[in-house]
Design a protein around this motif. Structure first.
Motif, PDB file in Angstrom:
ATOM      1  N   PHE A  88      82.098 -40.072  46.921  1.00  0.00           N
ATOM      2  CA  PHE A  88      81.970 -41.516  46.798  1.00  0.00           C
ATOM      3  C   PHE A  88      82.902 -42.269  47.745  1.00  0.00           C
ATOM      4  O   PHE A  88      83.061 -43.475  47.636  1.00  0.00           O
ATOM      5  N   ASP A  89      83.467 -41.570  48.719  1.00  0.00           N
ATOM      6  CA  ASP A  89      84.264 -42.263  49.737  1.00  0.00           C
ATOM      7  C   ASP A  89      83.533 -42.316  51.082  1.00  0.00           C
ATOM      8  O   ASP A  89      84.135 -42.490  52.121  1.00  0.00           O
ATOM      9  N   LEU A  90      82.221 -42.197  51.029  1.00  0.00           N
ATOM     10  CA  LEU A  90      81.433 -42.284  52.255  1.00  0.00           C
ATOM     11  C   LEU A  90      80.874 -43.694  52.409  1.00  0.00           C
ATOM     12  O   LEU A  90      80.426 -44.302  51.442  1.00  0.00           O
ATOM     13  N   SER A  91      80.885 -44.174  53.614  1.00  0.00           N
ATOM     14  CA  SER A  91      80.267 -45.443  53.949  1.00  0.00           C
ATOM     15  C   SER A  91      78.974 -45.095  54.689  1.00  0.00           C
ATOM     16  O   SER A  91      79.010 -44.606  55.816  1.00  0.00           O
ATOM     17  N   TYR A  92      77.841 -45.316  54.025  1.00  0.00           N
ATOM     18  CA  TYR A  92      76.555 -44.892  54.568  1.00  0.00           C
ATOM     19  C   TYR A  92      76.073 -45.827  55.673  1.00  0.00           C
ATOM     20  O   TYR A  92      76.222 -47.034  55.588  1.00  0.00           O
ATOM     21  N   LEU A  93      75.476 -45.244  56.680  1.00  0.00           N
ATOM     22  CA  LEU A  93      74.998 -46.000  57.831  1.00  0.00           C
ATOM     23  C   LEU A  93      73.535 -46.418  57.695  1.00  0.00           C
ATOM     24  O   LEU A  93      73.075 -47.303  58.402  1.00  0.00           O
ATOM     25  N   LYS A  94      72.812 -45.742  56.804  1.00  0.00           N
ATOM     26  CA  LYS A  94      71.428 -46.140  56.540  1.00  0.00           C
ATOM     27  C   LYS A  94      71.084 -45.796  55.102  1.00  0.00           C
ATOM     28  O   LYS A  94      71.707 -44.930  54.478  1.00  0.00           O
ATOM     29  N   SER A  95      70.109 -46.468  54.592  1.00  0.00           N
ATOM     30  CA  SER A  95      69.701 -46.306  53.198  1.00  0.00           C
ATOM     31  C   SER A  95      69.229 -44.881  52.921  1.00  0.00           C
ATOM     32  O   SER A  95      68.515 -44.281  53.735  1.00  0.00           O
ATOM     33  N   ILE A  96      69.583 -44.373  51.766  1.00  0.00           N
ATOM     34  CA  ILE A  96      69.123 -43.039  51.360  1.00  0.00           C
ATOM     35  C   ILE A  96      67.599 -42.990  51.283  1.00  0.00           C
ATOM     36  O   ILE A  96      66.994 -41.940  51.453  1.00  0.00           O
ATOM     37  N   LEU A  97      66.967 -44.134  51.063  1.00  0.00           N
ATOM     38  CA  LEU A  97      65.507 -44.169  50.989  1.00  0.00           C
ATOM     39  C   LEU A  97      64.855 -43.844  52.332  1.00  0.00           C
ATOM     40  O   LEU A  97      63.682 -43.488  52.385  1.00  0.00           O
ATOM     41  N   SER A  98      65.627 -43.940  53.419  1.00  0.00           N
ATOM     42  CA  SER A  98      65.081 -43.603  54.741  1.00  0.00           C
ATOM     43  C   SER A  98      65.427 -42.171  55.165  1.00  0.00           C
ATOM     44  O   SER A  98      65.007 -41.735  56.227  1.00  0.00           O
ATOM     45  N   TRP A  99      66.175 -41.465  54.354  1.00  0.00           N
ATOM     46  CA  TRP A  99      66.545 -40.087  54.688  1.00  0.00           C
ATOM     47  C   TRP A  99      65.329 -39.175  54.599  1.00  0.00           C
ATOM     48  O   TRP A  99      64.380 -39.430  53.851  1.00  0.00           O
ATOM     49  N   ASN A 100      65.396 -38.076  55.280  1.00  0.00           N
ATOM     50  CA  ASN A 100      64.311 -37.093  55.337  1.00  0.00           C
ATOM     51  C   ASN A 100      64.357 -36.167  54.104  1.00  0.00           C
ATOM     52  O   ASN A 100      64.383 -34.955  54.231  1.00  0.00           O
ATOM     53  N   VAL A 101      64.375 -36.745  52.918  1.00  0.00           N
ATOM     54  CA  VAL A 101      64.438 -35.937  51.692  1.00  0.00           C
ATOM     55  C   VAL A 101      63.331 -36.287  50.702  1.00  0.00           C
ATOM     56  O   VAL A 101      63.247 -35.687  49.638  1.00  0.00           O
ATOM     57  N   TRP A 102      62.480 -37.235  51.054  1.00  0.00           N
ATOM     58  CA  TRP A 102      61.459 -37.734  50.130  1.00  0.00           C
ATOM     59  C   TRP A 102      60.074 -37.205  50.473  1.00  0.00           C
ATOM     60  O   TRP A 102      59.072 -37.731  50.035  1.00  0.00           O
ATOM     61  N   ARG A 103      60.012 -36.162  51.234  1.00  0.00           N
ATOM     62  CA  ARG A 103      58.723 -35.613  51.654  1.00  0.00           C
ATOM     63  C   ARG A 103      58.204 -34.621  50.615  1.00  0.00           C
ATOM     64  O   ARG A 103      58.841 -34.366  49.600  1.00  0.00           O
ATOM     65  N   GLU A 104      57.067 -34.055  50.900  1.00  0.00           N
ATOM     66  CA  GLU A 104      56.435 -33.111  49.978  1.00  0.00           C
ATOM     67  C   GLU A 104      57.195 -31.794  49.863  1.00  0.00           C
ATOM     68  O   GLU A 104      57.162 -31.142  48.828  1.00  0.00           O
ATOM     69  N   ASP A 105      57.867 -31.382  50.946  1.00  0.00           N
ATOM     70  CA  ASP A 105      58.597 -30.108  50.924  1.00  0.00           C
ATOM     71  C   ASP A 105      59.736 -30.190  49.921  1.00  0.00           C
ATOM     72  O   ASP A 105      60.599 -31.052  50.022  1.00  0.00           O
ATOM     73  N   LYS A 106      59.728 -29.302  48.960  1.00  0.00           N
ATOM     74  CA  LYS A 106      60.776 -29.262  47.936  1.00  0.00           C
ATOM     75  C   LYS A 106      61.724 -28.119  48.251  1.00  0.00           C
ATOM     76  O   LYS A 106      61.323 -27.069  48.751  1.00  0.00           O
ATOM     77  N   GLY A 107      62.995 -28.336  47.951  1.00  0.00           N
ATOM     78  CA  GLY A 107      63.988 -27.304  48.209  1.00  0.00           C
ATOM     79  C   GLY A 107      65.380 -27.873  48.157  1.00  0.00           C
ATOM     80  O   GLY A 107      65.701 -28.704  47.312  1.00  0.00           O
ATOM     81  N   ILE A 108      66.206 -27.444  49.104  1.00  0.00           N
ATOM     82  CA  ILE A 108      67.595 -27.880  49.189  1.00  0.00           C
ATOM     83  C   ILE A 108      67.803 -28.498  50.569  1.00  0.00           C
ATOM     84  O   ILE A 108      67.455 -27.894  51.586  1.00  0.00           O
ATOM     85  N   TYR A 109      68.350 -29.700  50.569  1.00  0.00           N
ATOM     86  CA  TYR A 109      68.591 -30.437  51.802  1.00  0.00           C
ATOM     87  C   TYR A 109      70.090 -30.483  52.086  1.00  0.00           C
ATOM     88  O   TYR A 109      70.879 -30.912  51.250  1.00  0.00           O
ATOM     89  N   LEU A 110      70.438 -30.033  53.273  1.00  0.00           N
ATOM     90  CA  LEU A 110      71.814 -30.083  53.760  1.00  0.00           C
ATOM     91  C   LEU A 110      71.883 -31.171  54.816  1.00  0.00           C
ATOM     92  O   LEU A 110      70.866 -31.509  55.428  1.00  0.00           O
ATOM     93  N   PRO A 111      73.054 -31.752  55.075  1.00  0.00           N
ATOM     94  CA  PRO A 111      73.087 -32.889  56.007  1.00  0.00           C
ATOM     95  C   PRO A 111      72.638 -32.542  57.420  1.00  0.00           C
ATOM     96  O   PRO A 111      71.778 -33.221  57.971  1.00  0.00           O
ATOM     97  N   TRP A 112      73.214 -31.494  58.018  1.00  0.00           N
ATOM     98  CA  TRP A 112      72.936 -31.121  59.403  1.00  0.00           C
ATOM     99  C   TRP A 112      73.612 -29.808  59.719  1.00  0.00           C
ATOM    100  O   TRP A 112      74.371 -29.267  58.923  1.00  0.00           O
ATOM    101  N   ARG A 113      73.348 -29.332  60.908  1.00  0.00           N
ATOM    102  CA  ARG A 113      74.060 -28.166  61.427  1.00  0.00           C
ATOM    103  C   ARG A 113      75.359 -28.687  62.059  1.00  0.00           C
ATOM    104  O   ARG A 113      75.340 -29.726  62.705  1.00  0.00           O
ATOM    105  N   GLU A 114      76.450 -27.961  61.853  1.00  0.00           N
ATOM    106  CA  GLU A 114      77.722 -28.406  62.432  1.00  0.00           C
ATOM    107  C   GLU A 114      78.013 -27.677  63.726  1.00  0.00           C
ATOM    108  O   GLU A 114      78.006 -26.446  63.754  1.00  0.00           O
ATOM    109  N   TYR A 115      78.296 -28.455  64.744  1.00  0.00           N
ATOM    110  CA  TYR A 115      78.637 -27.919  66.063  1.00  0.00           C
ATOM    111  C   TYR A 115      77.719 -26.757  66.445  1.00  0.00           C
ATOM    112  O   TYR A 115      77.671 -25.749  65.761  1.00  0.00           O
ATOM    113  N   GLU A 116      77.014 -26.882  67.510  1.00  0.00           N
ATOM    114  CA  GLU A 116      76.042 -25.862  67.918  1.00  0.00           C
ATOM    115  C   GLU A 116      76.666 -24.474  68.001  1.00  0.00           C
ATOM    116  O   GLU A 116      76.085 -23.491  67.539  1.00  0.00           O
ATOM    117  N   LEU A 117      77.870 -24.376  68.525  1.00  0.00           N
ATOM    118  CA  LEU A 117      78.553 -23.092  68.615  1.00  0.00           C
ATOM    119  C   LEU A 117      78.767 -22.494  67.221  1.00  0.00           C
ATOM    120  O   LEU A 117      78.475 -21.316  66.985  1.00  0.00           O
TER     121      LEU A 117
END
Length: 174
Positions: free
Chosen positions: A65-94
Motif C-alpha cells: 500500500f505504499d505504491l503510487s500507481y501510474l494507471k488504473s488497475i482497470l486498464s491492466w492486462n489482468v481482466w482477460r479471459e486467460d485465468k491464472g497468476i499475473y506477475l508484474p513483469w520480468r526483471e532486468y533481461e539478464l
C-alpha cells in the motif's frame, strides 16, 4: 463493470498504522513481527486470512500500500479471459535469462490458482525471495502471465531506465 472489493491488510507495526487502518477499513487485519517475518511469510499469512473468510473471490490482488500507481488497475492486462497468476513483469533481461527474476510488488491470482500460489510460496520459505517465484509457480501451472511486457526493476529508487516501470512508483522513493 462493477466490482465488489474487500481490503485485507497484513503489515508490520508502524506509527501510522491506526491512521492507515482508519482510511483503508480492512475486512481483516494482521500485524506481524518484523523481526520474525519476511515478504513470503507476509504473503502466506494474507492468503490464508482471505481464503478462510472469502474462499469465493474471483481475483486476489496482492500488493503493497505504499505504491503510487501510474494507471488504473482497470486498464491492466489482468481482466482477460486467460485465468491464472499475473506477475508484474520480468526483471532486468539478464536476470530473467539467468533465473527468471520477476517483479515482487504486485501479484494477481485468479480463482482456482490460490493453491498453486500458496504451494510455491511454501517452497520459497527457505529462500524468501519473491523475485524468484516464477520457476516455483511453473512447477504447477503454465498459466503464468505478466501485467505488462518489458524488463523493469521493482524498486523505483534508482535512475536507470529499468526503474521507470509503467505501473507504479514506490511512494516513499523518487
Amino acid at each position: 463493470q462493477e466490482h465488489n472489493v474487500k481490503v485485507f491488510v497484513v503489515t508490520y507495526p508502524s506509527p501510522i498504522k491506526d491512521k492507515l487502518m482508519k482510511v483503508l477499513q480492512p475486512k481483516g487485519e494482521i500485524v506481524l513481527d518484523s523481526k520474525t517475518s519476511n515478504q513470503v511469510g507476509t504473503f502466506l499469512t494474507g492468503i490464508d486470512l482471505i481464503s478462510e473468510k472469502y474462499p469465493e473471490f474471483d481475483k486476489l490482488i496482492c500488493t503493497r500500500f505504499d505504491l503510487s500507481y501510474l494507471k488504473s488497475i482497470l486498464s491492466w492486462n489482468v481482466w482477460r479471459e486467460d485465468k491464472g497468476i499475473y506477475l508484474p513483469w520480468r526483471e532486468y533481461e539478464l536476470f530473467w535469462n539467468q533465473h527468471h527474476r520477476v517483479g515482487d510488488a504486485i501479484h494477481i491470482i485468479d480463482k482456482g490458482f490460490v493453491g498453486v500460489f500458496r504451494n510455491a510460496l511454501q517452497r520459497q520459505r527457505a529462500v524468501p525471495d519473491l523475485h524468484k517465484l516464477f520457476d516455483e509457480l511453473a512447477k504447477e501451472t503454465k498459466s503464468l502471465f505478466f501485467i505488462t511486457d518489458g524488463y523493469f526493476d521493482s524498486n523505483s529508487l534508482y535512475c536507470n531506465a529499468e526503474c521507470y516501470n509503467p505501473l507504479y512508483r514506490i511512494a516513499n522513493r523518487p
